[in-house]
Write a protein that holds these residues in place. Structure first.
Motif, PDB file in Angstrom:
ATOM      1  N   ALA A 246      25.888  48.186 -17.869  1.00 60.67           N
ATOM      2  CA  ALA A 246      26.018  46.736 -17.859  1.00 60.67           C
ATOM      3  C   ALA A 246      25.085  46.126 -18.893  1.00 60.67           C
ATOM      4  N   HIS A 247      25.551  45.043 -19.501  1.00 57.69           N
ATOM      5  CA  HIS A 247      24.766  44.359 -20.525  1.00 57.69           C
ATOM      6  C   HIS A 247      25.258  42.913 -20.568  1.00 57.69           C
ATOM      7  N   LYS A 248      25.152  42.218 -19.413  1.00 53.56           N
ATOM      8  CA  LYS A 248      25.820  40.929 -19.271  1.00 53.56           C
ATOM      9  C   LYS A 248      24.853  39.851 -18.801  1.00 53.56           C
ATOM     10  N   PHE A 249      25.243  38.595 -19.042  1.00 53.72           N
ATOM     11  CA  PHE A 249      24.477  37.466 -18.533  1.00 53.72           C
ATOM     12  C   PHE A 249      25.375  36.576 -17.682  1.00 53.72           C
ATOM     13  N   TYR A 250      24.732  35.747 -16.854  1.00 53.43           N
ATOM     14  CA  TYR A 250      25.452  34.790 -16.008  1.00 53.43           C
ATOM     15  C   TYR A 250      24.568  33.562 -15.865  1.00 53.43           C
ATOM     16  N   GLU A 251      25.072  32.417 -16.285  1.00 50.36           N
ATOM     17  CA  GLU A 251      24.286  31.185 -16.289  1.00 50.36           C
ATOM     18  C   GLU A 251      25.020  30.112 -15.492  1.00 50.36           C
ATOM     19  N   VAL A 252      24.283  29.419 -14.617  1.00 53.47           N
ATOM     20  CA  VAL A 252      24.838  28.322 -13.813  1.00 53.47           C
ATOM     21  C   VAL A 252      24.028  27.071 -14.097  1.00 53.47           C
TER      22      VAL A 252
ATOM     23  N   ALA B 219      20.814  42.014 -28.172  1.00 50.12           N
ATOM     24  CA  ALA B 219      22.260  42.087 -27.978  1.00 50.12           C
ATOM     25  C   ALA B 219      22.736  43.526 -28.099  1.00 50.12           C
ATOM     26  N   ARG B 220      23.863  43.798 -27.481  1.00 44.43           N
ATOM     27  CA  ARG B 220      24.466  45.125 -27.565  1.00 44.43           C
ATOM     28  C   ARG B 220      24.765  45.474 -29.025  1.00 44.43           C
ATOM     29  N   ALA B 221      24.492  46.727 -29.414  1.00 46.29           N
ATOM     30  CA  ALA B 221      24.808  47.164 -30.774  1.00 46.29           C
ATOM     31  C   ALA B 221      26.322  47.184 -30.972  1.00 46.29           C
ATOM     32  N   VAL B 222      26.768  46.540 -32.041  1.00 42.17           N
ATOM     33  CA  VAL B 222      28.191  46.501 -32.362  1.00 42.17           C
ATOM     34  C   VAL B 222      28.364  46.849 -33.827  1.00 42.17           C
ATOM     35  N   THR B 223      29.128  47.890 -34.102  1.00 39.05           N
ATOM     36  CA  THR B 223      29.429  48.277 -35.477  1.00 39.05           C
ATOM     37  C   THR B 223      30.874  47.953 -35.785  1.00 39.05           C
ATOM     38  N   ARG B 224      31.084  47.170 -36.805  1.00 36.86           N
ATOM     39  CA  ARG B 224      32.442  46.890 -37.253  1.00 36.86           C
ATOM     40  C   ARG B 224      32.736  47.784 -38.454  1.00 36.86           C
ATOM     41  N   ARG B 225      33.934  48.319 -38.491  1.00 40.38           N
ATOM     42  CA  ARG B 225      34.288  49.211 -39.596  1.00 40.38           C
ATOM     43  C   ARG B 225      34.212  48.454 -40.919  1.00 40.38           C
ATOM     44  N   GLN B 226      33.443  49.011 -41.845  1.00 34.48           N
ATOM     45  CA  GLN B 226      33.332  48.430 -43.172  1.00 34.48           C
ATOM     46  C   GLN B 226      34.441  48.985 -44.058  1.00 34.48           C
ATOM     47  N   VAL B 227      35.313  48.105 -44.512  1.00 35.68           N
ATOM     48  CA  VAL B 227      36.450  48.549 -45.309  1.00 35.68           C
ATOM     49  C   VAL B 227      36.526  47.746 -46.589  1.00 35.68           C
TER      50      VAL B 227
ATOM     51  N   ILE C  86      25.475  39.886 -23.340  1.00 33.12           N
ATOM     52  CA  ILE C  86      24.185  39.400 -23.817  1.00 33.12           C
ATOM     53  C   ILE C  86      24.214  39.337 -25.342  1.00 33.12           C
ATOM     54  N   GLY C  87      23.814  38.208 -25.875  1.00 33.00           N
ATOM     55  CA  GLY C  87      23.816  38.008 -27.316  1.00 33.00           C
ATOM     56  C   GLY C  87      25.043  37.295 -27.836  1.00 33.00           C
ATOM     57  N   ALA C  88      26.077  37.131 -26.992  1.00 33.53           N
ATOM     58  CA  ALA C  88      27.298  36.437 -27.393  1.00 33.53           C
ATOM     59  C   ALA C  88      27.375  35.085 -26.686  1.00 33.53           C
ATOM     60  N   ALA C  89      28.258  34.209 -27.169  1.00 30.16           N
ATOM     61  CA  ALA C  89      28.391  32.878 -26.568  1.00 30.16           C
ATOM     62  C   ALA C  89      28.998  32.944 -25.183  1.00 30.16           C
ATOM     63  N   GLY C  90      29.893  33.907 -24.951  1.00 26.33           N
ATOM     64  CA  GLY C  90      30.523  34.062 -23.651  1.00 26.33           C
ATOM     65  C   GLY C  90      31.572  33.005 -23.369  1.00 26.33           C
ATOM     66  N   GLN C  91      32.031  32.968 -22.118  1.00 27.51           N
ATOM     67  CA  GLN C  91      33.024  32.005 -21.673  1.00 27.51           C
ATOM     68  C   GLN C  91      32.378  31.003 -20.733  1.00 27.51           C
ATOM     69  N   ALA C  92      32.947  29.805 -20.671  1.00 28.97           N
ATOM     70  CA  ALA C  92      32.404  28.766 -19.800  1.00 28.97           C
ATOM     71  C   ALA C  92      33.513  28.178 -18.934  1.00 28.97           C
TER      72      ALA C  92
ATOM     73  N   ARG D  46      49.484  34.486 -25.959  1.00 29.26           N
ATOM     74  CA  ARG D  46      48.156  34.751 -26.525  1.00 29.26           C
ATOM     75  C   ARG D  46      47.173  35.003 -25.392  1.00 29.26           C
ATOM     76  N   TYR D  47      46.356  36.033 -25.548  1.00 21.73           N
ATOM     77  CA  TYR D  47      45.274  36.317 -24.618  1.00 21.73           C
ATOM     78  C   TYR D  47      43.963  35.999 -25.341  1.00 21.73           C
ATOM     79  N   ARG D  48      43.076  35.287 -24.660  1.00 17.56           N
ATOM     80  CA  ARG D  48      41.797  34.923 -25.274  1.00 17.56           C
ATOM     81  C   ARG D  48      40.697  35.679 -24.549  1.00 17.56           C
ATOM     82  N   LEU D  49      40.130  36.687 -25.222  1.00 18.37           N
ATOM     83  CA  LEU D  49      39.097  37.536 -24.627  1.00 18.37           C
ATOM     84  C   LEU D  49      37.719  37.106 -25.122  1.00 18.37           C
ATOM     85  N   PRO D  50      36.653  37.437 -24.372  1.00 15.10           N
ATOM     86  CA  PRO D  50      35.323  36.926 -24.697  1.00 15.10           C
ATOM     87  C   PRO D  50      34.717  37.479 -25.973  1.00 15.10           C
ATOM     88  N   ASP D  51      35.223  38.600 -26.487  1.00 16.77           N
ATOM     89  CA  ASP D  51      34.601  39.201 -27.664  1.00 16.77           C
ATOM     90  C   ASP D  51      35.671  39.875 -28.517  1.00 16.77           C
TER      91      ASP D  51
END
Length: 475
Positions: free
Chosen positions: A17-23, A80-88, A37-43, A142-147
């Motif tokens: 787990a690597h998540k946040f929850y804000e109220v 924030a969680r490590a995220v590698t995007r393929r460099q092309v 954690i580290g992303a804007a997330g959904q509201a 369309r599906y709108r996912l958090p990341d």
């Protein structure tokens, strides 16, 4: 107006787990924000009749999360969680002719995820958008996912989207739900799912296997890093990385074979008896699933970003870093090379004499791969591609943190119950006509001990049930 904010995190070193929850409570308004954690997330925002009811609702939400292991934290205190995007890179094609593109849909962001099913096409991009289209190019939903979407994978008729936040969403229901959560120390590169078992390839050359209940099964570390390929069948898991392809027993029993490839593996495909590895040394190589022996090599003119086959491997397709697409006979004979007309193909799939590709500009394109259309293209005659637009009233679906409560299940509803078993919270079917000992693949974030839920449909697979349709809480 003053506001009251409670910020929680759920994150363990090496954990899942690597998540946040804000109220936030502001008068009669309660705003909940959640995500990686580290992303804007959904509201989500709700309004209540009185300040007291708003505060009571907020306290209930916080209490539920604390019971699940969330704890107070300081925003920004954890990386924030490590995220590698393929460099092309994508150079112009050197082909003398352009492929016969029938239609093109621009997703609006860089995209890697693609799945072409019998009834529709799926494409996901790095903004977290997943679109479904008909085979004629009509945009359906369309599906709108958090990341950002890493890849799209199919398991029978279930569709899953693996996201940069480490969550794998099931898109088969009315609303997306989180089916798996991958440990925060795993920098995800690619995914595959078979009979509910999730297989994760990562930056370090690791392979992690998780069952349908989102529980860790086993892991291995291959000899090479940057594992962009993982494919699974009933016999083995095939892991492609910087030093070739390694096959592991599907039960985690150990390595079956390892074959060095001509260059680092950048993409993988499989048929019944062979796996295909596209490499940065300009080739696709076909390997025997039994022995790992290289059965054929398909030479391209630049690094291979993607590959696919016609059923049985009758044709082999490849997309390279120079915006070209190739077709080979099974024995390795090159049949044609054409320009894509819109960047390099990062993923592709063939179905019913059409080749679908997602390119470096984030477009899903459909190519007419019939012999007549290819011959016409080689002579310079191609159709004018249809530029597909998304309708303003397009249905949009996003994951929900809450479920609707009902007093009685509908006639077609199936009732499931959360029960504690050996220290774990399981979901079992309690309606008639189903095996009550089977577990259910069910969103973890809404499970409550002793709670009952209603689902529209369940489909059996390998000793468990998978949810299809809307989930409702039963009073």
């Amino acid at each position: 107006m003053s506001s009251d904010t409670t910020y929680l995190e759920l994150s363990q070193d090496g954990g899942g787990a690597h998540k946040f929850y804000e109220v936030v409570v502001a008068g009669t308004t309660v705003t909940v924000r959640y995500g990686r954690i580290g992303a804007a997330g959904q509201a989500q925002t709700s309004t209540f009749p009185t300040v007291e009811k708003a505060r009571a609702a907020a306290a209930k939400k916080v209490g539920e999360k604390v019971r699940k292991g969330y704890a107070p934290a300081v925003r920004g205190g954890r990386a924030a969680r490590a995220v590698t995007r393929r460099q092309v890179t994508s150079a112009p094609s050197t082909a003398r002719a352009v492929a016969p593109v029938l239609w093109r849909f621009r997703t609006g962001a860089a995209a890697f995820g693609i799945h072409i099913g019998e009834d529709r096409c799926w494409v996901g991009n790095q903004s977290g958008d997943v679109y479904t289209l008909g085979h004629d190019g009509e945009v359906l939903a369309r599906y709108r996912l958090p990341d950002g979407v890493k890849c799209l994978v199919a398991d029978d008729f279930w569709i899953y989207a693996g996201c940069d936040d480490g969550t794998v969403y099931d898109l088969s229901s009315k609303l997306p739900f989180a089916a798996y959560e991958i440990a925060s120390d795993v920098d995800i590169f690619w995914l595959d799912i078979r009979e509910g078992v999730l297989n994760v390839a990562d930056r370090d050359g690791g392979l992690t296997v998780i069952d349908h209940e989102d529980e860790y099964q086993w892991s291995r570390r291959s000899t090479g890093a940057h594992a962009w390929m993982v494919r699974r069948d009933e016999r083995a898991v095939y892991h492609g990385h910087a030093r070739g392809v390694t096959a592991y027993a599907q039960d985690g029993g150990g390595e079956l074979w390892h074959t060095p490839t001509n260059g680092s593996v950048l993409f993988g495909w499989q048929e019944d008896h062979s796996v295909y590895a596209g490499t940065h040394h300009n080739v696709v190589q076909r390997l025997s699933k039994v022995s790992g022996a290289i059965e054929a090599t398909y030479p391209c003119d630049s690094a291979v970003y993607s590959c696919a086959t016609a059923p049985g491997g009758r044709y082999v397709f490849a997309g390279d870093s120079a915006s070209s697409v190739y077709c080979f006979a099974a024995d390795g004979t090159r049949l044609w090379k054409l320009g894509t007309g819109g960047g390099s193909a990062l993923s592709m799939q063939y179905l019913d004499e059409k080749l679908y590709m997602v390119t470096t500009d984030g477009s899903l394109v459909c190519v007419d791969a019939t012999e007549a259309a290819i011959a016409a293209a080689q002579s310079g005659t191609v159709p004018v591609p249809l530029d597909v637009k998304s309708a303003a009233a397009l249905p949009t679906y996003a994951p929900s943190a809450t479920v609707r409560t009902v007093a009685t299940p509908p006639a077609s509803g199936i009732v499931v119950e959360c029960v504690q078993e050996a220290g774990r919270l399981r979901v079992h079917v309690v309606s008639g006509g189903y095996d009550p000992t089977w577990n259910v693949q069910f969103p973890r974030h809404i499970r409550q001990p002793g709670a009952r839920y209603v689902v529209e449909a369940l489909s059996p697979a390998s000793g468990f049930y998978r949810v299809r349709g809307e989930i409702q809480r039963l009073l």
